[in-house]
Design a protein around this motif. Structure first.
Motif, PDB file in Angstrom:
ATOM      1  N   GLY A 172       8.272   7.731   1.327  1.00  0.00           N
ATOM      2  CA  GLY A 172       7.526   6.983   0.328  1.00  0.00           C
ATOM      3  C   GLY A 172       8.426   6.359  -0.722  1.00  0.00           C
ATOM      4  N   PHE A 173       9.379   7.125  -1.210  1.00  0.00           N
ATOM      5  CA  PHE A 173      10.293   6.648  -2.241  1.00  0.00           C
ATOM      6  C   PHE A 173      11.093   5.454  -1.736  1.00  0.00           C
ATOM      7  CE2 PHE A 173      13.525   8.452  -5.590  1.00  0.00           C
ATOM      8  CZ  PHE A 173      13.288   7.353  -6.404  1.00  0.00           C
ATOM      9  N   SER A 174      11.592   5.546  -0.526  1.00  0.00           N
ATOM     10  CA  SER A 174      12.378   4.450   0.045  1.00  0.00           C
ATOM     11  C   SER A 174      11.549   3.175   0.175  1.00  0.00           C
ATOM     12  CB  SER A 174      12.932   4.852   1.413  1.00  0.00           C
ATOM     13  OG  SER A 174      13.694   3.810   1.991  1.00  0.00           O
ATOM     14  N   ALA A 175      10.294   3.318   0.589  1.00  0.00           N
ATOM     15  CA  ALA A 175       9.426   2.144   0.713  1.00  0.00           C
ATOM     16  C   ALA A 175       9.204   1.487  -0.644  1.00  0.00           C
ATOM     17  CB  ALA A 175       8.094   2.547   1.340  1.00  0.00           C
ATOM     18  N   SER A 176       8.957   2.294  -1.672  1.00  0.00           N
ATOM     19  CA  SER A 176       8.739   1.741  -3.010  1.00  0.00           C
ATOM     20  C   SER A 176       9.981   1.023  -3.532  1.00  0.00           C
ATOM     21  CB  SER A 176       8.346   2.858  -3.984  1.00  0.00           C
ATOM     22  OG  SER A 176       7.090   3.411  -3.632  1.00  0.00           O
ATOM     23  N   LEU A 177      11.145   1.651  -3.336  1.00  0.00           N
ATOM     24  CA  LEU A 177      12.374   1.019  -3.806  1.00  0.00           C
ATOM     25  C   LEU A 177      12.676  -0.275  -3.058  1.00  0.00           C
ATOM     26  CD1 LEU A 177      14.809   4.010  -4.461  1.00  0.00           C
ATOM     27  CD2 LEU A 177      13.435   2.724  -6.089  1.00  0.00           C
ATOM     28  N   SER A 178      12.257  -0.352  -1.806  1.00  0.00           N
ATOM     29  CA  SER A 178      12.497  -1.594  -1.063  1.00  0.00           C
ATOM     30  C   SER A 178      11.802  -2.767  -1.742  1.00  0.00           C
ATOM     31  CB  SER A 178      12.040  -1.455   0.393  1.00  0.00           C
ATOM     32  OG  SER A 178      10.618  -1.446   0.499  1.00  0.00           O
ATOM     33  N   ALA A 187       2.793   7.159 -16.866  1.00  0.00           N
ATOM     34  CA  ALA A 187       2.339   8.494 -16.448  1.00  0.00           C
ATOM     35  C   ALA A 187       2.526   8.633 -14.936  1.00  0.00           C
ATOM     36  CB  ALA A 187       0.893   8.717 -16.845  1.00  0.00           C
ATOM     37  N   VAL A 188       1.633   8.022 -14.170  1.00  0.00           N
ATOM     38  CA  VAL A 188       1.729   8.020 -12.702  1.00  0.00           C
ATOM     39  C   VAL A 188       1.328   6.640 -12.211  1.00  0.00           C
ATOM     40  CG1 VAL A 188       0.930   9.044 -10.548  1.00  0.00           C
ATOM     41  CG2 VAL A 188       1.186  10.487 -12.577  1.00  0.00           C
ATOM     42  N   ALA A 189       2.186   6.024 -11.432  1.00  0.00           N
ATOM     43  CA  ALA A 189       1.937   4.658 -10.958  1.00  0.00           C
ATOM     44  C   ALA A 189       1.186   4.657  -9.630  1.00  0.00           C
ATOM     45  CB  ALA A 189       3.258   3.911 -10.783  1.00  0.00           C
ATOM     46  N   PRO A 190       0.389   3.622  -9.385  1.00  0.00           N
ATOM     47  CA  PRO A 190      -0.173   3.425  -8.045  1.00  0.00           C
ATOM     48  C   PRO A 190       0.951   3.114  -7.051  1.00  0.00           C
ATOM     49  CG  PRO A 190      -1.227   1.985  -9.676  1.00  0.00           C
ATOM     50  CD  PRO A 190      -0.012   2.547 -10.312  1.00  0.00           C
ATOM     51  N   TRP A 191       0.756   3.495  -5.809  1.00  0.00           N
ATOM     52  CA  TRP A 191       1.735   3.159  -4.778  1.00  0.00           C
ATOM     53  C   TRP A 191       1.536   1.726  -4.293  1.00  0.00           C
ATOM     54  CZ3 TRP A 191       0.773   7.881  -1.055  1.00  0.00           C
ATOM     55  CH2 TRP A 191       1.220   9.051  -1.673  1.00  0.00           C
ATOM     56  N   PRO A 192       2.601   1.021  -3.992  1.00  0.00           N
ATOM     57  CA  PRO A 192       2.460  -0.241  -3.263  1.00  0.00           C
ATOM     58  C   PRO A 192       1.886   0.017  -1.872  1.00  0.00           C
ATOM     59  CG  PRO A 192       4.667  -0.007  -4.208  1.00  0.00           C
ATOM     60  CD  PRO A 192       3.993   1.327  -4.335  1.00  0.00           C
ATOM     61  N   SER A 193       1.321  -1.007  -1.280  1.00  0.00           N
ATOM     62  CA  SER A 193       0.732  -0.861   0.062  1.00  0.00           C
ATOM     63  C   SER A 193       1.768  -0.389   1.074  1.00  0.00           C
ATOM     64  CB  SER A 193       0.125  -2.191   0.517  1.00  0.00           C
ATOM     65  OG  SER A 193      -0.999  -2.526  -0.262  1.00  0.00           O
ATOM     66  N   ARG A 194       2.994  -0.890   0.950  1.00  0.00           N
ATOM     67  CA  ARG A 194       4.017  -0.495   1.926  1.00  0.00           C
ATOM     68  C   ARG A 194       4.349   0.992   1.812  1.00  0.00           C
ATOM     69  NH1 ARG A 194       9.194  -4.022   0.537  1.00  0.00           N
ATOM     70  NH2 ARG A 194       7.593  -5.613   0.210  1.00  0.00           N
ATOM     71  N   GLY A 221       6.899   5.363  -6.849  1.00  0.00           N
ATOM     72  CA  GLY A 221       6.978   6.263  -5.712  1.00  0.00           C
ATOM     73  C   GLY A 221       6.063   7.462  -5.849  1.00  0.00           C
ATOM     74  N   PRO A 222       6.146   8.393  -4.885  1.00  0.00           N
ATOM     75  CA  PRO A 222       5.305   9.591  -4.919  1.00  0.00           C
ATOM     76  C   PRO A 222       5.858  10.639  -5.879  1.00  0.00           C
ATOM     77  CG  PRO A 222       6.681   9.593  -2.963  1.00  0.00           C
ATOM     78  CD  PRO A 222       6.928   8.285  -3.648  1.00  0.00           C
ATOM     79  N   HIS A 224       7.767   8.757  -9.590  1.00  0.00           N
ATOM     80  CA  HIS A 224       6.340   8.432  -9.627  1.00  0.00           C
ATOM     81  C   HIS A 224       5.870   7.572 -10.796  1.00  0.00           C
ATOM     82  CE1 HIS A 224       6.487  12.167 -12.090  1.00  0.00           C
ATOM     83  NE2 HIS A 224       5.513  11.576 -12.765  1.00  0.00           N
ATOM     84  N   LYS A 225       6.791   7.102 -11.620  1.00  0.00           N
ATOM     85  CA  LYS A 225       6.382   6.229 -12.728  1.00  0.00           C
ATOM     86  C   LYS A 225       6.775   4.787 -12.404  1.00  0.00           C
ATOM     87  CE  LYS A 225       6.731  10.014 -16.086  1.00  0.00           C
ATOM     88  NZ  LYS A 225       5.298  10.325 -16.255  1.00  0.00           N
TER      89      LYS A 225
END
Length: 372
Positions: A269-275, A21-28, A210-211, A205-206
């Motif tokens: 935000g998306f770039s940080a999550s993909l990293s 559904a919607v994932a939590p964001w990583p700290s980064r 990411g956001p 966001h899944k």
């Protein structure tokens, strides 16, 4: 491999099993977005050129994630529905054309195609409720089929199909192939060149952690000119920074589908999550997630009265397990679990649990203990 557990300081009272559904964001990711906001608050757009470098990095990350040929095949959208709509209203349909989907699609991958009925386009629905869902999809195609559009993993049951088999058929028959990858991208590897698809669309966001409000839209280079444009603006042209000329040409790459200003908050935000995902590696993520699903299935199957609605074969699943119990109706069980801080969903006629690769085993154990 990075110490990814430190990236998810989730409230210890929660059993978070809702990545579908919607994932939590990583700290980064939280840090990247808060830093961006603070910078904007104190310096405005002084460092806009640096922001554009982050956008360039994101496109490269998405190229790597998808195994695309070039970043020229990557567009950024607001969500999956926007990308699917660009395809639906970009194709030059003819009366009698048809589209093949399946009987388990999320509404985003059904409504947009049904909306083409006034153009004389038919939607043909293939069933996945058999031992050979790929054959069902392929057999639903005929001489009228212009497009096959399916989810790589279904949102309700979590069934995963062999995309390459379908891609091979579509390529042989001259049929366009679109994949809604929102329930697999970030959970399992994807290689668009090997699959042979024309389009892939997925929100951040899944499983990509990411956001909301930003998505990837992959368009194979050879399919680019098969879509006409329905949105226009300053950003979707060649040399968009040249404000002094009245002449303009449509961008030669996938940026032609980005008509206006970019979502810079979402991009950071998306770039940080993909990293994080790329550091861990999608093959590693798939293995770790599969181990989580193995454990979850074992725990559920050890409880009397449980019926698993999702595939148990590792080749047919990704990160979704949906189940029922004969002790309580599924909607009521979902509400009960949510009150007990098991964050899940009611989907596909049952309770849907969707851990990710980082989910601690104790979370799975504790959640299942709360099921009657």
């Amino acid at each position: 491999m990075p110490n990814f557990q430190n990236e998810f300081p989730l409230d210890q009272k929660l059993c978070y099993l809702n990545h579908a559904a919607v994932a939590p964001w990583p700290s980064r990711t939280a840090l990247a977005i808060s830093s961006f906001a603070q910078e904007n608050n104190s310096h405005g757009a002084t460092n806009y050129l640096q922001w554009l470098k982050v956008e360039t990095t994101l496109r490269q990350q998405l190229k790597t994630l998808l195994h695309a040929v070039s970043t020229d095949e990557i567009a950024l959208q607001k969500n999956t529905s926007e990308g699917l709509s660009a395809i639906a209203y970009g194709i030059n349909w003819k009366q009698g054309d048809s589209i093949v989907i399946t009987d388990q699609e999320f509404p985003s991958n059904r409504i947009v195609w049904e909306s083409l009925a006034n153009k004389g386009v038919r939607v043909i629905t293939a069933t996945l409720n058999n031992n050979n869902p790929e054959a069902s999809i392929i057999n639903a195609c005929d001489a009228s089929t212009r497009l096959v559009s399916i989810s790589s993993v279904q949102y309700g049951t979590g069934i995963r199909v062999d995309l390459k088999k379908i891609g091979t058929h579509c390529n042989q028959q001259g049929i366009l192939f679109c994949i809604d990858a929102i329930q697999s991208l970030g959970a399992v590897p994807m290689d668009v060149q090997d699959i042979g698809c024309d389009f892939v669309v997925a929100d951040a966001h899944k499983w990509m952690l990411g956001p909301e409000g930003i998505a990837v839209f992959y368009i194979k280079a050879s399919a680019l000119d098969q879509l006409s444009l329905n949105q226009f603006g300053w950003h979707m042209i060649e040399n968009p920074g040249n404000y002094d000329t009245s002449h303009w040409d449509v961008a030669s790459n996938a940026k032609r589908f980005e008509c206006g200003s970019p979502n810079m908050v979402g991009i950071h935000g998306f770039s940080a999550s993909l990293s994080l995902l790329l550091e861990v590696g999608l093959s590693n993520i798939e293995k770790m997630l599969s181990a989580k699903i193995d454990l979850l299935l074992t725990l559920l199957q050890d409880k009397p009265g449980i019926t698993i609605l999702s595939p148990t074969d590792p080749a047919r699943r990704a990160g979704i397990v949906t189940f029922q119990t004969d002790k309580i109706e599924s909607q009521a069980l979902y509400q009960q679990l949510m009150k007990q801080n098991v964050i899940c969903a009611y989907r596909g006629g049952g309770v849907r649990l969707s851990p990710h690769f980082y989910t601690p085993d104790e979370v799975l154990i504790n959640a299942v203990k709360l099921i009657p």
